[in-house]
Design a protein around this motif. Sequence first.
Motif, mmCIF file in Angstrom:
data_model
loop_
_atom_site.group_PDB
_atom_site.id
_atom_site.type_symbol
_atom_site.label_atom_id
_atom_site.label_comp_id
_atom_site.label_asym_id
_atom_site.label_seq_id
_atom_site.Cartn_x
_atom_site.Cartn_y
_atom_site.Cartn_z
ATOM 1 N N TYR A 163 -1.277 1.910 -7.370
ATOM 2 C CA TYR A 163 -1.683 1.720 -5.974
ATOM 3 C C TYR A 163 -1.345 0.318 -5.495
ATOM 4 O O TYR A 163 -0.854 0.128 -4.386
ATOM 5 C CB TYR A 163 -3.184 1.940 -5.802
ATOM 6 C CG TYR A 163 -3.657 3.331 -6.043
ATOM 7 C CD1 TYR A 163 -2.822 4.432 -5.892
ATOM 8 C CD2 TYR A 163 -4.961 3.573 -6.438
ATOM 9 C CE1 TYR A 163 -3.269 5.706 -6.115
ATOM 10 C CE2 TYR A 163 -5.422 4.854 -6.658
ATOM 11 C CZ TYR A 163 -4.569 5.911 -6.492
ATOM 12 O OH TYR A 163 -5.028 7.172 -6.707
ATOM 13 N N VAL A 164 -1.608 -0.665 -6.329
ATOM 14 C CA VAL A 164 -1.334 -2.055 -5.953
ATOM 15 C C VAL A 164 0.166 -2.276 -5.782
ATOM 16 O O VAL A 164 0.600 -2.957 -4.834
ATOM 17 C CB VAL A 164 -1.943 -3.022 -6.991
ATOM 18 C CG1 VAL A 164 -1.477 -4.441 -6.763
ATOM 19 C CG2 VAL A 164 -3.461 -2.950 -6.954
ATOM 20 N N LEU A 165 0.970 -1.702 -6.657
ATOM 21 C CA LEU A 165 2.427 -1.832 -6.533
ATOM 22 C C LEU A 165 2.944 -1.190 -5.249
ATOM 23 O O LEU A 165 3.769 -1.773 -4.538
ATOM 24 C CB LEU A 165 3.119 -1.200 -7.740
ATOM 25 C CG LEU A 165 3.152 -2.015 -9.011
ATOM 26 C CD1 LEU A 165 3.729 -1.173 -10.144
ATOM 27 C CD2 LEU A 165 3.986 -3.252 -8.825
ATOM 28 N N VAL A 166 2.469 0.010 -4.946
ATOM 29 C CA VAL A 166 2.920 0.694 -3.732
ATOM 30 C C VAL A 166 2.457 -0.063 -2.491
ATOM 31 O O VAL A 166 3.227 -0.245 -1.540
ATOM 32 C CB VAL A 166 2.428 2.159 -3.729
ATOM 33 C CG1 VAL A 166 2.651 2.810 -2.379
ATOM 34 C CG2 VAL A 166 3.129 2.944 -4.811
ATOM 35 N N ALA A 167 1.221 -0.539 -2.488
ATOM 36 C CA ALA A 167 0.722 -1.299 -1.335
ATOM 37 C C ALA A 167 1.495 -2.603 -1.161
ATOM 38 O O ALA A 167 1.808 -3.007 -0.034
ATOM 39 C CB ALA A 167 -0.769 -1.575 -1.500
ATOM 40 N N SER A 168 1.837 -3.257 -2.254
ATOM 41 C CA SER A 168 2.628 -4.492 -2.172
ATOM 42 C C SER A 168 4.020 -4.211 -1.633
ATOM 43 O O SER A 168 4.546 -4.974 -0.817
ATOM 44 C CB SER A 168 2.726 -5.149 -3.542
ATOM 45 O OG SER A 168 1.462 -5.462 -4.035
ATOM 46 N N GLY A 169 4.616 -3.121 -2.077
ATOM 47 C CA GLY A 169 5.932 -2.744 -1.570
ATOM 48 C C GLY A 169 5.906 -2.437 -0.087
ATOM 49 O O GLY A 169 6.801 -2.855 0.667
ATOM 50 N N GLU A 170 4.882 -1.725 0.358
ATOM 51 C CA GLU A 170 4.759 -1.424 1.788
ATOM 52 C C GLU A 170 4.509 -2.681 2.614
ATOM 53 O O GLU A 170 5.024 -2.817 3.720
ATOM 54 C CB GLU A 170 3.641 -0.414 2.016
ATOM 55 C CG GLU A 170 3.996 0.978 1.594
ATOM 56 C CD GLU A 170 5.114 1.573 2.417
ATOM 57 O OE1 GLU A 170 5.160 1.356 3.642
ATOM 58 O OE2 GLU A 170 5.967 2.240 1.820
ATOM 59 N N THR A 171 3.733 -3.596 2.078
ATOM 60 C CA THR A 171 3.484 -4.851 2.792
ATOM 61 C C THR A 171 4.769 -5.664 2.920
ATOM 62 O O THR A 171 5.078 -6.188 4.001
ATOM 63 C CB THR A 171 2.411 -5.670 2.058
ATOM 64 O OG1 THR A 171 1.216 -4.888 1.980
ATOM 65 C CG2 THR A 171 2.116 -6.958 2.780
ATOM 66 N N LEU A 172 5.524 -5.773 1.844
ATOM 67 C CA LEU A 172 6.794 -6.491 1.900
ATOM 68 C C LEU A 172 7.784 -5.798 2.834
ATOM 69 O O LEU A 172 8.549 -6.460 3.541
ATOM 70 C CB LEU A 172 7.383 -6.630 0.504
ATOM 71 C CG LEU A 172 6.615 -7.555 -0.440
ATOM 72 C CD1 LEU A 172 7.236 -7.517 -1.824
ATOM 73 C CD2 LEU A 172 6.592 -8.965 0.100
ATOM 74 N N ASN A 173 7.762 -4.478 2.870
ATOM 75 C CA ASN A 173 8.614 -3.737 3.789
ATOM 76 C C ASN A 173 8.242 -4.051 5.241
ATOM 77 O O ASN A 173 9.126 -4.254 6.083
ATOM 78 C CB ASN A 173 8.489 -2.236 3.515
ATOM 79 C CG ASN A 173 9.383 -1.415 4.404
ATOM 80 O OD1 ASN A 173 10.523 -1.775 4.645
ATOM 81 N ND2 ASN A 173 8.868 -0.309 4.871
ATOM 82 N N GLY A 174 6.959 -4.108 5.539
ATOM 83 C CA GLY A 174 6.523 -4.439 6.894
ATOM 84 C C GLY A 174 6.869 -5.861 7.294
ATOM 85 O O GLY A 174 7.262 -6.127 8.431
ATOM 86 N N ILE A 175 6.748 -6.769 6.363
ATOM 87 C CA ILE A 175 7.099 -8.164 6.650
ATOM 88 C C ILE A 175 8.595 -8.291 6.902
ATOM 89 O O ILE A 175 9.023 -8.965 7.850
ATOM 90 C CB ILE A 175 6.645 -9.073 5.490
ATOM 91 C CG1 ILE A 175 5.120 -9.159 5.449
ATOM 92 C CG2 ILE A 175 7.249 -10.460 5.621
ATOM 93 C CD1 ILE A 175 4.573 -9.823 4.218
ATOM 94 N N ALA A 176 9.400 -7.639 6.079
ATOM 95 C CA ALA A 176 10.852 -7.695 6.265
ATOM 96 C C ALA A 176 11.254 -7.062 7.597
ATOM 97 O O ALA A 176 12.136 -7.574 8.293
ATOM 98 C CB ALA A 176 11.552 -6.988 5.110
ATOM 99 N N ARG A 177 10.590 -5.972 7.971
ATOM 100 C CA ARG A 177 10.889 -5.340 9.260
ATOM 101 C C ARG A 177 10.569 -6.276 10.402
ATOM 102 O O ARG A 177 11.358 -6.436 11.335
ATOM 103 C CB ARG A 177 10.090 -4.048 9.421
ATOM 104 C CG ARG A 177 10.267 -3.425 10.806
ATOM 105 C CD ARG A 177 9.408 -2.194 10.978
ATOM 106 N NE ARG A 177 8.014 -2.406 10.694
ATOM 107 C CZ ARG A 177 7.108 -2.738 11.601
ATOM 108 N NH1 ARG A 177 7.457 -2.969 12.831
ATOM 109 N NH2 ARG A 177 5.840 -2.868 11.253
ATOM 110 N N THR A 178 9.422 -6.920 10.332
ATOM 111 C CA THR A 178 9.013 -7.808 11.412
ATOM 112 C C THR A 178 9.927 -9.017 11.523
ATOM 113 O O THR A 178 10.301 -9.423 12.626
ATOM 114 C CB THR A 178 7.555 -8.264 11.188
ATOM 115 O OG1 THR A 178 6.728 -7.108 11.082
ATOM 116 C CG2 THR A 178 7.073 -9.118 12.320
#
Length: 104
Positions: free
Chosen positions: A13-28
């Motif tokens: 869960y922590v890995l997936v949440a970290s990946g999604e957070t990094l994806n959102g930051i890169a998108r922004t």
Amino acid sequence: MDLTDIVKIVCLYVLVASGETLNGIARTIYLNKRIGVINAKRVSMLSGLSLCLLICYLYVPQMSIKSDRNLLFLGIHCHYLCLFLILYWGVLLLRQNGQRLWMN
């Protein structure tokens, strides 16, 4: 299923949440200015899904969960936990940002 399996699931869960957070930051940071917000969200959805699939593809076999029952438990638990966290995050953001919009 013992305590080590539960710890491995929480790590997933922590890995997936970290990946999604990094994806959102890169998108922004990178995509919003170049291709627009709406197109950036579309591209980010595809890259986020592929990132989650890659994380699960690499991490789930290392968890050494062999039985179908435990794999089904993992999938259902991930689904409901993600749904709960998304709803909670949406309500939290609406409370913070909604009050600012109404005060103007």
